[in-house]
Design a protein around this motif. Structure first.
Motif, PDB file in Angstrom:
ATOM      1  N   PRO A  30       0.806  -1.236   0.000  1.00  0.00           N
ATOM      2  CA  PRO A  30       0.000   0.000   0.000  1.00  0.00           C
ATOM      3  C   PRO A  30       0.833   1.278   0.000  1.00  0.00           C
ATOM      4  O   PRO A  30       0.442   2.280  -0.605  1.00  0.00           O
ATOM      5  CB  PRO A  30      -0.827  -0.129   1.293  1.00  0.00           C
ATOM      6  N   ASN A  31       2.004   1.244   0.663  1.00  0.00           N
ATOM      7  CA  ASN A  31       2.822   2.455   0.729  1.00  0.00           C
ATOM      8  C   ASN A  31       3.391   2.870  -0.622  1.00  0.00           C
ATOM      9  O   ASN A  31       3.861   4.005  -0.784  1.00  0.00           O
ATOM     10  CB  ASN A  31       3.960   2.266   1.731  1.00  0.00           C
ATOM     11  N   PHE A  32       3.366   1.961  -1.594  1.00  0.00           N
ATOM     12  CA  PHE A  32       3.820   2.292  -2.947  1.00  0.00           C
ATOM     13  C   PHE A  32       3.022   3.469  -3.509  1.00  0.00           C
ATOM     14  O   PHE A  32       3.547   4.283  -4.270  1.00  0.00           O
ATOM     15  CB  PHE A  32       3.664   1.068  -3.858  1.00  0.00           C
ATOM     16  N   PHE A  33       1.738   3.585  -3.121  1.00  0.00           N
ATOM     17  CA  PHE A  33       0.857   4.590  -3.702  1.00  0.00           C
ATOM     18  C   PHE A  33       0.873   5.916  -2.942  1.00  0.00           C
ATOM     19  O   PHE A  33       0.242   6.884  -3.393  1.00  0.00           O
ATOM     20  CB  PHE A  33      -0.586   4.059  -3.732  1.00  0.00           C
ATOM     21  N   ASN A  34       1.555   5.984  -1.807  1.00  0.00           N
ATOM     22  CA  ASN A  34       1.494   7.167  -0.950  1.00  0.00           C
ATOM     23  C   ASN A  34       1.709   8.463  -1.731  1.00  0.00           C
ATOM     24  O   ASN A  34       2.630   8.572  -2.541  1.00  0.00           O
ATOM     25  CB  ASN A  34       2.531   7.077   0.164  1.00  0.00           C
ATOM     26  N   GLY A  35       0.838   9.449  -1.484  1.00  0.00           N
ATOM     27  CA  GLY A  35       0.945  10.752  -2.124  1.00  0.00           C
ATOM     28  C   GLY A  35      -0.338  11.142  -2.825  1.00  0.00           C
ATOM     29  O   GLY A  35      -1.399  10.553  -2.616  1.00  0.00           O
ATOM     30  N   GLU A  36      -0.232  12.157  -3.657  1.00  0.00           N
ATOM     31  CA  GLU A  36      -1.390  12.685  -4.385  1.00  0.00           C
ATOM     32  C   GLU A  36      -1.301  12.267  -5.851  1.00  0.00           C
ATOM     33  O   GLU A  36      -0.239  12.325  -6.464  1.00  0.00           O
ATOM     34  CB  GLU A  36      -1.426  14.206  -4.284  1.00  0.00           C
ATOM     35  N   TRP A  37      -2.452  11.857  -6.413  1.00  0.00           N
ATOM     36  CA  TRP A  37      -2.549  11.458  -7.815  1.00  0.00           C
ATOM     37  C   TRP A  37      -3.646  12.271  -8.485  1.00  0.00           C
ATOM     38  O   TRP A  37      -4.724  12.466  -7.916  1.00  0.00           O
ATOM     39  CB  TRP A  37      -2.872   9.971  -7.933  1.00  0.00           C
ATOM     40  N   LEU A  38      -3.383  12.746  -9.716  1.00  0.00           N
ATOM     41  CA  LEU A  38      -4.329  13.581 -10.453  1.00  0.00           C
ATOM     42  C   LEU A  38      -4.836  12.810 -11.663  1.00  0.00           C
ATOM     43  O   LEU A  38      -4.060  12.146 -12.354  1.00  0.00           O
ATOM     44  CB  LEU A  38      -3.662  14.873 -10.937  1.00  0.00           C
ATOM     45  N   SER A  39      -6.125  12.920 -11.934  1.00  0.00           N
ATOM     46  CA  SER A  39      -6.681  12.240 -13.105  1.00  0.00           C
ATOM     47  C   SER A  39      -6.383  13.049 -14.367  1.00  0.00           C
ATOM     48  O   SER A  39      -6.462  14.274 -14.370  1.00  0.00           O
ATOM     49  CB  SER A  39      -8.190  12.040 -12.953  1.00  0.00           C
ATOM     50  N   ASP A  40      -6.044  12.335 -15.447  1.00  0.00           N
ATOM     51  CA  ASP A  40      -5.920  12.988 -16.751  1.00  0.00           C
ATOM     52  C   ASP A  40      -6.908  12.404 -17.753  1.00  0.00           C
ATOM     53  O   ASP A  40      -7.004  12.861 -18.883  1.00  0.00           O
ATOM     54  CB  ASP A  40      -4.492  12.908 -17.286  1.00  0.00           C
ATOM     55  N   SER A  41      -7.645  11.389 -17.320  1.00  0.00           N
ATOM     56  CA  SER A  41      -8.741  10.838 -18.111  1.00  0.00           C
ATOM     57  C   SER A  41      -9.754  10.278 -17.131  1.00  0.00           C
ATOM     58  O   SER A  41      -9.393   9.555 -16.204  1.00  0.00           O
ATOM     59  CB  SER A  41      -8.224   9.743 -19.044  1.00  0.00           C
ATOM     60  N   LEU A  42     -11.024  10.624 -17.329  1.00  0.00           N
ATOM     61  CA  LEU A  42     -12.034  10.242 -16.343  1.00  0.00           C
ATOM     62  C   LEU A  42     -13.361   9.975 -17.027  1.00  0.00           C
ATOM     63  O   LEU A  42     -13.858  10.800 -17.791  1.00  0.00           O
ATOM     64  CB  LEU A  42     -12.196  11.360 -15.309  1.00  0.00           C
ATOM     65  N   VAL A  43     -13.929   8.798 -16.771  1.00  0.00           N
ATOM     66  CA  VAL A  43     -15.261   8.454 -17.254  1.00  0.00           C
ATOM     67  C   VAL A  43     -16.047   7.953 -16.052  1.00  0.00           C
ATOM     68  O   VAL A  43     -15.689   6.949 -15.435  1.00  0.00           O
ATOM     69  CB  VAL A  43     -15.215   7.358 -18.339  1.00  0.00           C
ATOM     70  N   THR A  44     -17.111   8.654 -15.688  1.00  0.00           N
ATOM     71  CA  THR A  44     -17.889   8.295 -14.516  1.00  0.00           C
ATOM     72  C   THR A  44     -19.348   8.665 -14.723  1.00  0.00           C
ATOM     73  O   THR A  44     -19.650   9.636 -15.425  1.00  0.00           O
ATOM     74  CB  THR A  44     -17.345   9.000 -13.254  1.00  0.00           C
ATOM     75  N   LYS A  45     -20.247   7.880 -14.143  1.00  0.00           N
ATOM     76  CA  LYS A  45     -21.680   8.187 -14.251  1.00  0.00           C
ATOM     77  C   LYS A  45     -22.002   9.496 -13.538  1.00  0.00           C
ATOM     78  O   LYS A  45     -23.010  10.140 -13.834  1.00  0.00           O
ATOM     79  CB  LYS A  45     -22.505   7.042 -13.681  1.00  0.00           C
ATOM     80  N   GLU A  46     -21.166   9.884 -12.577  1.00  0.00           N
ATOM     81  CA  GLU A  46     -21.324  11.187 -11.921  1.00  0.00           C
ATOM     82  C   GLU A  46     -20.616  12.214 -12.792  1.00  0.00           C
ATOM     83  O   GLU A  46     -19.473  12.581 -12.554  1.00  0.00           O
ATOM     84  CB  GLU A  46     -20.714  11.146 -10.521  1.00  0.00           C
ATOM     85  N   ASN A  47     -21.306  12.683 -13.839  1.00  0.00           N
ATOM     86  CA  ASN A  47     -20.650  13.493 -14.854  1.00  0.00           C
ATOM     87  C   ASN A  47     -20.667  14.987 -14.532  1.00  0.00           C
ATOM     88  O   ASN A  47     -20.645  15.815 -15.443  1.00  0.00           O
ATOM     89  CB  ASN A  47     -21.295  13.242 -16.219  1.00  0.00           C
TER      90      ASN A  47
END
Length: 250
Positions: A30-47
């Protein structure tokens, strides 16, 4: 001949194990992911939003956005076996592309994220900011009539006091500040009303600041509540502050 068949069989078995191993998903702590990640492509029903932020810290994750009806989308997600769990239910699966890029998938959801190496990504701070913004924005929603406008110098020199009188004609974008009659806020846009026109902008919020753009230019103003009044502070000329006071239309 028998020996050759045995060796060939053994080779095929070993090859099979190697192929399975190659296709087996690599394990990541889990610690591999530590930090902030930003989306550059997003598909969601909550549009109602076009970008999301993922925060990972010590085996937990949170999803936020600066757009849409909710700024805090998920908190206290548990990271385990490349999945994100909410109270024991797996909501999302993580696919690691490389050390700086992941894909997150769920029911009706696809997001490609890249790691922001310039942000520490404090998950508690991100959750607090999203929750506080939602509280403040609920108070912002609706119509507000301006009841007073003034321009003040930030120093007490006589020259600045005289100058403050001239700066009362300043504008935000091309809208004269003193001619603003009212504001309206909804979840994703706000509008500035004058006697001559209505100007509408998409905005993002923080607990004490509204940010928006018009064309290629970006603008922001500070805001806070004083009892039932909305106070907006806007500075265009260094050393001077415009204070606009509004009251809610009920």
């Amino acid at each position: 001949m028998l020996l050759q068949k045995i060796l060939t069989g053994s080779f095929l078995i070993c090859t099979g194990f190697l192929l399975v191993s190659c296709f087996k998903e690599k394990e990541y702590k889990p610690n591999f992911f530590n930090g902030e990640w930003l989306s550059d492509s997003l598909v969601t029903k909550e549009n109602d939003h076009w970008r999301e932020f993922l925060y990972f810290q010590n085996g937990y994750a949170a999803r936020t956005t600066f757009w849409g009806k909710q700024y805090l989308l998920n908190k206290n997600l548990r990271v385990r076996d490349l999945k994100l769990y909410d109270r024991g239910k797996a909501l999302f699966h993580i696919k690691v592309i490389d050390s700086n890029r992941i894909v997150v998938e769920g029911k009706g959801y696809y997001g490609s994220f890249f790691r922001d190496n310039f942000q520490i990504g404090d998950i508690k701070k991100a959750i607090f900011q999203a929750e506080e913004t939602e509280k403040q924005r609920k108070r912002l929603l609706g119509d507000w009539n301006m009841i007073s406008f003034k321009t003040i110098p930030l120093s007490n020199s006589l020259e600045n006091k005289i100058m403050a009188g001239y700066l009362q004609d300043e504008e935000i974008i091309d809208i004269p500040l003193k001619k603003i009659s009212s504001l309206n806020f909804n979840y994703t846009t706000f509008s500035i009303h004058t006697a001559a026109k209505i100007s509408t902008f998409e905005y993002s919020a923080e607990p004490d600041e509204i940010k928006f753009d018009s064309g290629d230019a970006f603008y922001s103003f500070k805001y806070y509540f004083q009892k039932d009044q909305l106070i907006i502070n806007y500075s265009k000329t260094l050393g001077f502050l415009h204070i606009l006071t509004f009251e809610k239309v009920h």
